[in-house]
Design a protein around this motif. Structure first.
Motif, mmCIF file in Angstrom:
data_model
loop_
_atom_site.group_PDB
_atom_site.id
_atom_site.type_symbol
_atom_site.label_atom_id
_atom_site.label_comp_id
_atom_site.label_asym_id
_atom_site.label_seq_id
_atom_site.Cartn_x
_atom_site.Cartn_y
_atom_site.Cartn_z
ATOM 1 N N ALA A 57 89.555 -1.559 -23.837
ATOM 2 C CA ALA A 57 89.904 -0.179 -24.153
ATOM 3 C C ALA A 57 89.278 0.240 -25.487
ATOM 4 O O ALA A 57 88.766 1.362 -25.614
ATOM 5 C CB ALA A 57 91.424 -0.011 -24.195
ATOM 6 N N ALA A 58 89.283 -0.650 -26.479
ATOM 7 C CA ALA A 58 88.676 -0.346 -27.779
ATOM 8 C C ALA A 58 87.165 -0.151 -27.628
ATOM 9 O O ALA A 58 86.586 0.759 -28.238
ATOM 10 C CB ALA A 58 88.974 -1.463 -28.783
ATOM 11 N N ALA A 59 86.530 -0.969 -26.819
ATOM 12 C CA ALA A 59 85.089 -0.832 -26.583
ATOM 13 C C ALA A 59 84.794 0.495 -25.886
ATOM 14 O O ALA A 59 83.835 1.189 -26.244
ATOM 15 C CB ALA A 59 84.577 -2.002 -25.753
ATOM 16 N N ASP A 60 85.614 0.857 -24.902
ATOM 17 C CA ASP A 60 85.432 2.141 -24.211
ATOM 18 C C ASP A 60 85.556 3.314 -25.181
ATOM 19 O O ASP A 60 84.782 4.276 -25.123
ATOM 20 C CB ASP A 60 86.447 2.300 -23.077
ATOM 21 N N ARG A 61 86.539 3.229 -26.090
ATOM 22 C CA ARG A 61 86.721 4.299 -27.075
ATOM 23 C C ARG A 61 85.521 4.383 -28.019
ATOM 24 O O ARG A 61 85.062 5.473 -28.368
ATOM 25 C CB ARG A 61 88.006 4.098 -27.870
ATOM 26 N N ALA A 62 84.996 3.233 -28.441
ATOM 27 C CA ALA A 62 83.843 3.219 -29.348
ATOM 28 C C ALA A 62 82.616 3.836 -28.684
ATOM 29 O O ALA A 62 81.891 4.625 -29.305
ATOM 30 C CB ALA A 62 83.548 1.786 -29.797
ATOM 31 N N VAL A 63 82.390 3.517 -27.420
ATOM 32 C CA VAL A 63 81.256 4.096 -26.695
ATOM 33 C C VAL A 63 81.453 5.604 -26.537
ATOM 34 O O VAL A 63 80.514 6.388 -26.732
ATOM 35 C CB VAL A 63 81.068 3.411 -25.319
ATOM 36 N N ALA A 64 82.667 6.028 -26.213
ATOM 37 C CA ALA A 64 82.945 7.460 -26.070
ATOM 38 C C ALA A 64 82.704 8.192 -27.393
ATOM 39 O O ALA A 64 82.163 9.306 -27.403
ATOM 40 C CB ALA A 64 84.378 7.675 -25.597
ATOM 41 N N GLU A 65 83.084 7.576 -28.515
ATOM 42 C CA GLU A 65 82.846 8.179 -29.831
ATOM 43 C C GLU A 65 81.363 8.345 -30.101
ATOM 44 O O GLU A 65 80.909 9.380 -30.580
ATOM 45 C CB GLU A 65 83.456 7.305 -30.938
ATOM 46 N N GLN A 69 79.155 11.856 -30.579
ATOM 47 C CA GLN A 69 78.332 12.117 -31.759
ATOM 48 C C GLN A 69 76.869 12.323 -31.380
ATOM 49 O O GLN A 69 76.028 12.543 -32.252
ATOM 50 C CB GLN A 69 78.439 10.957 -32.740
ATOM 51 N N GLY A 70 76.555 12.219 -30.085
ATOM 52 C CA GLY A 70 75.184 12.405 -29.630
ATOM 53 C C GLY A 70 74.323 11.171 -29.769
ATOM 54 O O GLY A 70 73.117 11.231 -29.642
ATOM 55 N N LYS A 71 74.934 10.032 -30.023
ATOM 56 C CA LYS A 71 74.188 8.773 -30.145
ATOM 57 C C LYS A 71 74.386 7.993 -28.849
ATOM 58 O O LYS A 71 75.452 7.988 -28.263
ATOM 59 C CB LYS A 71 74.713 7.934 -31.300
ATOM 60 N N SER A 72 73.342 7.307 -28.434
ATOM 61 C CA SER A 72 73.533 6.447 -27.258
ATOM 62 C C SER A 72 73.772 5.016 -27.758
ATOM 63 O O SER A 72 73.118 4.565 -28.691
ATOM 64 C CB SER A 72 72.330 6.489 -26.337
ATOM 65 N N PRO A 73 74.723 4.326 -27.135
ATOM 66 C CA PRO A 73 75.022 2.957 -27.563
ATOM 67 C C PRO A 73 73.825 2.053 -27.321
ATOM 68 O O PRO A 73 73.077 2.214 -26.359
ATOM 69 C CB PRO A 73 76.202 2.542 -26.702
ATOM 70 N N ARG A 74 73.635 1.089 -28.226
ATOM 71 C CA ARG A 74 72.549 0.104 -28.058
ATOM 72 C C ARG A 74 72.877 -0.829 -26.917
ATOM 73 O O ARG A 74 74.027 -1.202 -26.721
ATOM 74 C CB ARG A 74 72.378 -0.716 -29.333
ATOM 75 N N LYS A 75 71.854 -1.197 -26.189
ATOM 76 C CA LYS A 75 72.044 -2.157 -25.109
ATOM 77 C C LYS A 75 72.066 -3.554 -25.704
ATOM 78 O O LYS A 75 71.311 -3.869 -26.625
ATOM 79 C CB LYS A 75 70.919 -2.052 -24.076
ATOM 80 N N ALA A 76 72.924 -4.392 -25.152
ATOM 81 C CA ALA A 76 73.006 -5.779 -25.614
ATOM 82 C C ALA A 76 71.743 -6.507 -25.205
ATOM 83 O O ALA A 76 71.200 -6.294 -24.120
ATOM 84 C CB ALA A 76 74.227 -6.459 -25.014
ATOM 85 N N ARG A 77 71.282 -7.359 -26.075
ATOM 86 C CA ARG A 77 70.098 -8.171 -25.756
ATOM 87 C C ARG A 77 70.548 -9.499 -25.197
ATOM 88 O O ARG A 77 71.505 -10.090 -25.682
ATOM 89 C CB ARG A 77 69.277 -8.402 -27.022
#
Length: 78
Positions: A57-65, A69-77
């Motif tokens: 749930a915390a990860a989902d909230r961070a991605v939604a934030e 903000q108009g930023k796309s989350p970085r993909k995990a390597r």
């Protein structure tokens, strides 16, 4: 001990833990399969499920934030 399947009203309020055969119904965790459901009653196991669910749930909230903000989350390597 096996428990009867919940009513359809309960199922609508269920929360499946993504990618697992586990569902939270209210405060209880259930292991689900095509042949039925089993109440998870081991406190160590259900505690881990609670922590994993909270982390997701915390990860989902961070991605939604980030998206707000108009930023796309970085993909995990790998």
């Amino acid at each position: 001990m096996s428990h009867p399947a919940p009513s359809s009203a309960s199922v609508r309020r269920s929360e499946r833990l993504v990618g697992t055969p586990v569902v939270r119904r209210g405060t209880d965790w259930w292991l689900v399969s095509p042949s039925g459901s089993l109440l998870a009653s081991d406190p160590a196991f259900t505690g881990e499920l609670d922590r994993f669910s909270a982390d997701l749930a915390a990860a989902d909230r961070a991605v939604a934030e980030l998206r707000a903000q108009g930023k796309s989350p970085r993909k995990a390597r790998p």
